[in-house]
Design a protein around this motif. Structure first.
Motif, short mmCIF file in Angstrom:
data_model
loop_
_atom_site.label_atom_id
_atom_site.label_comp_id
_atom_site.label_asym_id
_atom_site.label_seq_id
_atom_site.Cartn_x
_atom_site.Cartn_y
_atom_site.Cartn_z
N UNK A 42 0.80 -1.24 0.00
CA UNK A 42 0.00 0.00 0.00
C UNK A 42 0.83 1.29 0.00
N UNK A 43 1.91 1.39 0.79
CA UNK A 43 2.67 2.65 0.80
C UNK A 43 3.28 3.00 -0.55
N UNK A 44 3.34 2.03 -1.48
CA UNK A 44 3.97 2.25 -2.78
C UNK A 44 2.93 2.52 -3.88
N UNK A 45 1.67 2.57 -3.51
CA UNK A 45 0.60 2.69 -4.51
C UNK A 45 0.17 4.13 -4.72
N UNK A 46 -0.39 4.38 -5.89
CA UNK A 46 -1.00 5.69 -6.17
C UNK A 46 -2.12 5.95 -5.18
N UNK A 47 -2.91 4.91 -4.89
CA UNK A 47 -3.98 5.02 -3.90
C UNK A 47 -3.73 4.00 -2.79
N UNK A 48 -3.12 4.42 -1.68
CA UNK A 48 -2.81 3.48 -0.59
C UNK A 48 -4.04 2.84 0.03
N UNK A 49 -5.22 3.41 -0.22
CA UNK A 49 -6.46 2.86 0.33
C UNK A 49 -7.14 1.88 -0.63
N UNK A 50 -6.47 1.55 -1.72
CA UNK A 50 -7.06 0.66 -2.73
C UNK A 50 -7.51 -0.66 -2.11
N UNK A 51 -8.67 -1.14 -2.57
CA UNK A 51 -9.24 -2.37 -2.02
C UNK A 51 -9.26 -3.51 -3.04
N UNK A 52 -9.27 -3.17 -4.32
CA UNK A 52 -9.37 -4.20 -5.36
C UNK A 52 -8.01 -4.50 -5.96
N UNK A 53 -7.63 -5.76 -5.94
CA UNK A 53 -6.37 -6.17 -6.54
C UNK A 53 -5.96 -7.54 -6.06
N UNK A 54 -5.03 -8.18 -6.77
CA UNK A 54 -4.57 -9.50 -6.35
C UNK A 54 -3.87 -9.43 -4.99
N UNK A 55 -4.02 -10.49 -4.23
CA UNK A 55 -3.37 -10.57 -2.93
C UNK A 55 -3.06 -12.04 -2.62
N UNK A 56 -1.78 -12.43 -2.62
CA UNK A 56 -0.57 -11.62 -2.72
C UNK A 56 -0.43 -10.93 -4.09
N UNK A 57 0.32 -9.83 -4.10
CA UNK A 57 0.51 -9.08 -5.33
C UNK A 57 1.59 -9.74 -6.20
N UNK A 58 2.64 -10.26 -5.57
CA UNK A 58 3.65 -11.00 -6.33
C UNK A 58 4.44 -11.91 -5.40
N UNK A 59 5.24 -12.80 -6.02
CA UNK A 59 5.96 -13.85 -5.30
C UNK A 59 7.43 -13.81 -5.69
N UNK A 60 8.32 -14.11 -4.74
CA UNK A 60 9.75 -14.08 -5.00
C UNK A 60 10.41 -15.35 -4.46
N UNK A 61 11.31 -15.92 -5.27
CA UNK A 61 12.16 -17.03 -4.84
C UNK A 61 13.61 -16.58 -4.95
N UNK A 62 14.33 -16.57 -3.84
CA UNK A 62 15.74 -16.20 -3.85
C UNK A 62 16.63 -17.43 -3.75
#
Length: 235
Positions: A42-62
């Motif tokens: 949220x702190x990185x979004x144009x609208x930090x209060x956004x409610x609609x979107x995928x969750x999780x937003x993305x996945x990482x494998x290190x």
């Protein structure tokens, strides 16, 4: 349906598009997997209060490498990672990674599936005054180099999952603060009735126009290329 990515990646990896999962069909070393949830982004979004979107937003494998390559990996002092970004929007903003700097290290990306927009930006002293912004659009098999001094984030504006691989120094530290304090990168990528609007982020004091940089199609997978020639990244 599982998509075999071995030819493009050089590794026995399968992508399950429906489940948004990766299957590692080989003797891989221990990996670190984490998910970036909507609340965390949220702190990185144009609208930090956004409610609609995928969750999780993305996945990482290190540390996604084969055990048989442990000694080579150790000698390079590099790390190979994978990032899986589903399609979609968060309100009207296309799904993206948070964005960060990791000075003074360079990084190189390869698209293993889908198409990516990769936005890089640079500042001299004040993180709110951006001195250079570059945009690369890259498709499957194309590679993008991120030079030292540039921050970056990845945006998925297409209706397909996006899988990105990268090599980066194990010494690299991640500085998310400039992106977090400014609610994202210097430009937002917005869905306007199936058109892509690219608009300046008003939270920055100064942002130059975007310079478009071509990506590069390579004959060899990034995994084996850097594993055998690490100097191409570390020089």
């Amino acid at each position: 349906m599982e998509i075999d990515l071995q030819k493009i990646s050089g590794l026995p990896i399968l992508l399950d598009k429906e489940r948004m999962e990766l299957k590692f069909d080989g003797d891989f070393a221990s990996m670190k997997k984490f998910e970036r949830g909507l609340d965390e982004l949220r702190p990185y979004l144009k609208n930090p209060e956004a409610k609609d979107g995928p969750d999780p937003v993305y996945y990482v494998w290190r540390y996604a490498h084969l055990k048989s390559d442990n000694e080579k990996i150790k000698a390079t002092n590099l790390r190979y990672d994978l990032t899986l970004i589903p399609p979609g929007t968060i309100d009207d903003e296309f799904v993206k990674t948070a964005g960060h700097y990791h000075l003074p290290y360079s990084e190189i990306f390869e698209i293993l599936y889908g198409r990516a927009y990769i936005l890089t930006q640079q500042y001299d002293e004040n993180p709110k005054i951006i001195t250079a912004v570059n945009l690369m659009e890259a498709g499957t098999g194309e590679q993008v180099f991120i030079p030292r001094g540039f921050g970056h984030n990845i945006i998925n504006v297409f209706n397909e999952p996006l899988l990105v691989a990268n090599w980066i120094s194990k010494k690299a530290a991640y500085n998310y603060k400039p992106y977090k304090n400014n609610h994202g990168a210097s430009y937002y990528f917005l869905d306007n009735d199936n058109l892509i609007d690219i608009v300046k982020n008003p939270n920055y004091d100064s942002v130059p126009e975007i310079k478009k940089i071509p990506s590069k199609k390579q004959s060899f997978p990034l995994y084996s290329k850097i594993l055998n020639h690490p100097e191409e990244l570390t020089a």
